[in-house]
Design a protein around this motif. Structure first.
Motif, PDB file in Angstrom:
ATOM      1  N   SER A  23       0.813  -1.215   0.000  1.00 32.12           N
ATOM      2  CA  SER A  23       0.000   0.000   0.000  1.00 32.12           C
ATOM      3  C   SER A  23       0.843   1.260   0.000  1.00 32.12           C
ATOM      4  CB  SER A  23      -0.898   0.000   1.238  1.00 32.12           C
ATOM      5  OG  SER A  23      -1.547   1.228   1.368  1.00 32.12           O
ATOM      6  N   VAL A  25      -0.519   4.185   1.106  1.00 29.15           N
ATOM      7  CA  VAL A  25      -1.246   5.106   1.960  1.00 29.15           C
ATOM      8  C   VAL A  25      -0.286   5.905   2.831  1.00 29.15           C
ATOM      9  CG1 VAL A  25      -1.534   3.456   3.834  1.00 29.15           C
ATOM     10  CG2 VAL A  25      -3.153   5.316   3.605  1.00 29.15           C
ATOM     11  N   GLN A  29      -2.528   9.003   7.542  1.00 32.54           N
ATOM     12  CA  GLN A  29      -3.877   8.471   7.446  1.00 32.54           C
ATOM     13  C   GLN A  29      -4.086   7.246   8.323  1.00 32.54           C
ATOM     14  OE1 GLN A  29      -4.409   7.810   3.260  1.00 32.54           O
ATOM     15  NE2 GLN A  29      -4.703   9.974   2.798  1.00 32.54           N
ATOM     16  N   ASP A  57      -7.288  -2.947   6.669  1.00 35.12           N
ATOM     17  CA  ASP A  57      -8.274  -2.212   7.469  1.00 35.12           C
ATOM     18  C   ASP A  57      -7.860  -0.761   7.698  1.00 35.12           C
ATOM     19  OD1 ASP A  57      -6.215  -2.442   9.267  1.00 35.12           O
ATOM     20  OD2 ASP A  57      -7.365  -3.487  10.811  1.00 35.12           O
ATOM     21  N   GLY A  58      -6.733  -0.336   7.082  1.00 29.53           N
ATOM     22  CA  GLY A  58      -6.298   1.050   7.187  1.00 29.53           C
ATOM     23  C   GLY A  58      -5.392   1.346   8.355  1.00 29.53           C
ATOM     24  N   THR A  59      -5.116   0.350   9.182  1.00 28.60           N
ATOM     25  CA  THR A  59      -4.243   0.564  10.343  1.00 28.60           C
ATOM     26  C   THR A  59      -2.803   0.182  10.010  1.00 28.60           C
ATOM     27  OG1 THR A  59      -4.618  -1.669  11.217  1.00 28.60           O
ATOM     28  CG2 THR A  59      -6.128   0.082  11.932  1.00 28.60           C
TER      29      THR A  59
END
Length: 318
Positions: A23, A25, A29, A57-59
């Motif tokens: 990722s 990201v 974030q 899960d974005g973590t």
């Protein structure tokens, strides 16, 4: 494959692609990496560099341990390794593994010890991290051990010394390194970020930790000498002025009351300058692994010089 299965696979592919290593990201974030966290800047830098990333899960899970397989991928990416085919075989790491080409290449380079077993799922220890980072980034050797929990006979002692001397680690606090501790994802980001920023010293420049105590003290000797010389010069001026007034017939107590506060001011300012310089010296000594008591000779000499200057001052006036 049925249409439903194909559709499900198509929907799942982007999620799988957003795994720990892929990722892009931004760390800003990650809801579990706050700007106040120690690892924040390193995580952000390593994410931006494409070395590490978060979970679907974005973590980021900065406190989760790093496995040996994961460390191989991360270090390989930090070094910019171009993976290629290899015939190396492992009894516990199939060639289809994502970590396989990195492990094979890092072993080829001597960064991981060559073996038919790799223990890919085992959490990476802080000792192992010191060894592979020192080898991967060709860190210079150091003779100074700043950590009290790493004995000279420890298998990773020389690597831990090199890691500390290069400024890549400051330990876990209280003068300890925790060599048996497990490396977390947050720590991994810090280690790698520091290692990527490390610049080898210019040839001929002393490497931190390789100087002797005498060499470190020699660097400060001229400053201490200059400090003492300036104090003597200032006091000589005051002594000359006081003597001139006495010779002109001024009362002794009047001259004393006028020049004693001035002489005390010079002494206080010199003491402050000395203490600041002395603090710098003791910090340099302890950082290199020496005792602060190595600097005691400077304090002893300074106190003796102060006593002598006071005697000389009175002799000049009277």
């Amino acid at each position: 494959m049925t249409f439903k299965k194909k559709a499900a696979a198509a929907a799942l592919t982007p999620v799988l692609a957003a795994s720990i290593f892929v990722s892009s990201v931004s760390a800003a974030q990650f809801p579990d990496v706050k700007t106040s966290h120690r690892a924040y800047e390193a995580v952000e830098a390593m994410v931006e560099a494409g070395v590490i990333s978060g979970f679907p899960d974005g973590t980021f899970k900065q406190y989760q341990s790093v496995t040996r397989a994961e460390s191989a991928i991360l270090i390989g990416r930090a070094l910019g390794i171009k993976v290629s085919t290899s015939t190396k075989t492992f009894t516990d790491l199939p060639s289809t593994s994502r970590a396989y080409p990195y492990v094979a290449e890092l072993m080829k380079r001597g960064i991981f010890s060559d073996s038919s077993r790799f223990y890919p799922g085992r959490p990476l220890s802080r000792s192992e991290m010191a060894i592979i980072l020192t080898r991967a980034f060709d860190l210079p050797a150091s003779s100074a051990m700043p950590f009290t929990d790493v004995s000279p006979t420890h298998g990773a002692a020389s690597y831990i010394r090199a890691l500390a001397a290069a400024g890549i680690t400051t330990g876990v606090g209280d003068g300890k390194y925790d060599p048996a501790g497990v490396v977390t994802r947050g720590q991994m980001a810090i280690f790698l970020n520091n290692a990527r920023k490390f610049e080898a010293p210019v040839p001929g420049t002393p490497v931190p930790g390789t100087q002797t105590a005498a060499e470190i003290k020699a660097e400060y000797a001229d400053d201490f000498t200059a400090l003492q010389a300036q104090a003597e010069a200032d006091l000589d001026v005051l002594a000359g002025q006081a003597k001139a007034e006495l010779d002109a017939g001024a009362d002794l107590m009047t001259v004393y009351n006028k020049y004693f506060p001035l002489a005390s001011k010079v002494e206080a300012e010199t003491d402050a300058d000395f203490n600041a310089l002395y603090t710098q010296l003791t910090a340099a000594l302890t950082k290199a692994g020496f005792s602060a008591s190595e600097a005691q000779s400077f304090k002893t000499a300074y106190e003796a010089a102060k006593k002598q200057m006071k005697e000389d001052l009175m002799n000049e006036i009277l």
